[in-house]
Scaffold this active site. Structure first.
Site, PDB file in Angstrom:
ATOM      1  N   GLY B 217       0.926  -1.388  -0.082  1.00  0.00           N
ATOM      2  CA  GLY B 217       0.092   0.073   0.038  1.00  0.00           C
ATOM      3  C   GLY B 217       0.933   1.127   0.046  1.00  0.00           C
ATOM      4  N   HIS B 218       0.066   2.356  -0.386  1.00  0.00           N
ATOM      5  CA  HIS B 218       0.758   3.492  -0.262  1.00  0.00           C
ATOM      6  C   HIS B 218       1.692   4.127   0.914  1.00  0.00           C
ATOM      7  CE1 HIS B 218      -1.818   5.550   2.744  1.00  0.00           C
ATOM      8  NE2 HIS B 218      -2.943   4.888   2.194  1.00  0.00           N
ATOM      9  N   ASP B 219       2.615   4.804   0.806  1.00  0.00           N
ATOM     10  CA  ASP B 219       3.445   5.267   1.753  1.00  0.00           C
ATOM     11  C   ASP B 219       4.127   4.114   2.836  1.00  0.00           C
ATOM     12  OD1 ASP B 219       3.190   8.282   1.517  1.00  0.00           O
ATOM     13  OD2 ASP B 219       1.165   7.494   1.604  1.00  0.00           O
ATOM     14  N   THR B 220       3.935   2.902   2.506  1.00  0.00           N
ATOM     15  CA  THR B 220       4.524   2.120   3.205  1.00  0.00           C
ATOM     16  C   THR B 220       6.039   1.801   2.914  1.00  0.00           C
ATOM     17  OG1 THR B 220       2.698   0.670   3.586  1.00  0.00           O
ATOM     18  CG2 THR B 220       4.642  -0.757   3.223  1.00  0.00           C
ATOM     19  N   THR B 237       1.091   3.095   4.826  1.00  0.00           N
ATOM     20  CA  THR B 237       1.753   3.712   5.925  1.00  0.00           C
ATOM     21  C   THR B 237       2.321   2.570   6.851  1.00  0.00           C
ATOM     22  OG1 THR B 237      -0.477   4.171   7.297  1.00  0.00           O
ATOM     23  CG2 THR B 237       0.478   5.864   5.465  1.00  0.00           C
TER      24      THR B 237
END
Lengths: 310, 310, 310
Positions: B217-220, B237
């Site tokens: 997922g995003h920003d992970t 995240t």
């Protein structure tokens, strides 16, 4: 599937070499498998166990492997192998279109809609206005896509239904002739798979948002403003009502209804219909508070064993 | 996202038709959502519940829907709808690039790197040396890929974050302007999906190996030398430290930390942060020995019931 | 992997700069990792713990990091780093083929087989008659596909095995040189991933049907007429016998056997071999009736606690 125009029973029977029982001028307007039939439809039945269901269904013509009087207002076509006859009809009316063009010239692409490179669009696909179809998406026919829809890379719309009949020589495929309908403002993540209906429609309702790697089975109808997190899998012929939230890796079995506003926590497995407005967890899923209490109860077994020892 | 150069508050406010509260010459260097802000950033807040958090954050300019004195050293932009204003700014600075070329001419491809056929590379993608990008991979902008990276077929780098704000008329999308960064010696399997950051970076650390059908997922941020088996799903995240091993079909919820060297067994579900150096199992996951004892304890319930009957 | 012709030990040793212990005219016919060796094969061993296993295996030549007498009828090649030497040999005999053509000119496509647009076919891929390969499928070499096979969009055949050796500086990849073999009448859904064998074959047996988003690991052998529902994940070197049904999201660990006719219910996790002809459920999976009883037993804990209180 609705036929392009009305056919007489004779025309249909000729296509499949079937024997008419009833009026040869009887009108047929479409073809559907038994779960989706509406008046004017032709359907099939090949097992005595389901004769009654088929004969009492909304279908007005039934392909059947037994000669008998048709019910009032209906007609029959006798065929030794109704499954094969049905498949033959589907293939006749819904030919797979071979093409060597990434975007079929008959596809309709709305104003303001942009296709990134590597996108495949099959024949009879209609895409509305102001959509963004990212690179390497595949949209097989037939599919109808609304306005302001975003489809991310690698997603495949309109794969065939996973639907087979077991026979002595293995599995025979029921040919899919249904559609995928994606309503306005839907967004679909990367590498998702949304299968077409067997003979009806797979529908993603207005404003619904799907994350990545999600599976939606044939003839499943998803309501409006739902949110499905990554790796959710929904089997065929499921009804998901509006405002449902499924968290990551949830699995939903076929033929269920998930009620409006239900929330299902991550990795849950849904094996029966769920009432709306509640939170669920577990595999098999229960209402979340009940499941949480069970998880706590399990941790008390050592204490129980200790007490019993005394 | 860091802007290409510094902007005055007046320039920014003009883009979104916002009203400046503070010094119009105040300098802005980038834009970030609240979880990623650094000094010089502009961010937004639209709910009184989060005013304090936003005003006390590292951001130096806040788009806000209430007129008030800015905190010392900060400036505000008043907007009736800060979410829309923020999205408008993101879209302004991070325009989606329509293209009809599989490899965007502005993309940078390093020496010795080979792209198999059907690969899409967006604008502002940089790929290092001696990489192998297999057929039908999609790399959306912006992404930075190191040296000696292998990406297998069907994988999609840089899909949008799954990040929406609930509004009366449905879900409004937060536009992603973050990047994907893939460090040296990473290998990514087939049909994986790695989303870009909302405003920050999604990072796959040096030497990490991902199997097939994995969601990140995003920003992970994934550390170095991790191994993720097939069908693992990691939400947005998340921080995964170095040397972590996730076996098949593990699911990780958002906003967690998985400590260095943790091993998580197949199908486990991670709902809270995990200490490093231990083995975990179950959904929800526990330390594996504890979970194993629980599984044995459950099998002793019939014996307990038997004893109680006596 | 079988070599295109027989090599003398000297020719092989020269490729990897190894020192022959035994007869330099000794014949070598192929190369395999230790789990797949057959007579005539060369394999490698680099840890004293596995010396005995390698020296007693069917392999007739062993690359080894200790100088010793070869067993009767066998030969050795001494190398400081047998893993690297083995990988070097694999790369020598199984060069990755860079290409800029979607269909490699050396691929063999049978009569009546149709490739939709965006399909990539690597070198040394053979496809039989009357197959339908949907848009944006990737078939990497080497793969052999039978007759009447349907492969749906986005599926990737022949990704590399997820197989690494841990070393001080991170993970080193074992180069895959095995094949994927898909037998007649198989149908594979959308966005599936089927990896090639490390040195042997990954096989999908005749008449087997796979739904969407399914992972099949390296060297796994699936029997005839199996049905796997969506999002099933099978690790490497698994044997699934004929007529097995795996429902949605089932996970199967490596090195197992699932017996003929076994049925595994949705989301189950298989961690050990299963006897055929039975139904299984749970993670870890048990026979379904036993698992169902356990689920009921858990709901009786409150009643137990109540009784103990008295």
């Amino acid at each position: 599937m609705i036929f392009p125009h009305t056919y007489s029973l004779k025309e249909i029977a000729d296509i499949i070499n079937g024997k008419i029982i009833g009026d040869a001028n009887f009108q047929v307007t479409g073809i559907n498998e038994i779960h989706k039939v509406t008046p004017g439809d032709i359907t099939f039945v090949d097992h005595p166990k389901y004769y009654k269901k088929a004969l009492n269904s909304a279908a007005t013509t039934i392909i059947i492997n037994k000669e008998m009087e048709p019910p009032e207002g209906k007609a029959l076509i006798f065929s030794e192998d109704p499954f094969v006859a049905y498949n033959h009809l589907v293939a006749y009316f819904s030919k797979f279109e071979k093409t060597n063009q990434m975007v079929h010239p008959d596809a309709e692409i709305g104003e303001g809609t942009h296709l990134q490179p590597g996108v495949f669009i099959g024949k009879s696909v209609k895409i509305g206005k102001n959509c963004l179809i990212h690179a390497n998406v595949t949209i097989n026919a037939p599919a109808i896509i609304g306005n302001n829809v975003i489809i991310h890379s690698g997603t495949v719309i309109g794969g065939d239904a996973f639907y087979y009949q077991k026979r002595d020589n293995g599995y025979n495929k029921m040919i899919s002739c249904g559609r995928v309908i994606i309503e306005d403002n839907v967004e679909i993540g990367t590498n998702c798979t949304i299968d077409k209906g067997v003979s009806g429609d797979t529908i993603i309702g207005k404003g619904t948002k799907l994350d990545n790697l999600i599976q939606i089975g044939h003839d499943t109808v998803i309501g409006k403003n739902c949110l499905f997190a990554s790796q959710v899998g929904v089997a065929g012929t499921v009804t998901v009502e509006d405002d449902v939230i499924l968290w990551g890796q949830v699995g939903v079995q076929k033929d269920l209804v998930i009620g409006k506003g239900a929330i299902v926590l991550g990795q849950s497995g849904i094996g029966k219909s769920l009432e709306g407005g509640k939170v669920y967890f577990g595999s098999p899923a229960k209402e979340a508070p009940e499941k949480m209490r069970e998880l706590v109860n399990i941790t008390r077994i050592p204490e129980i064993l200790e007490k019993l020892k005394k």
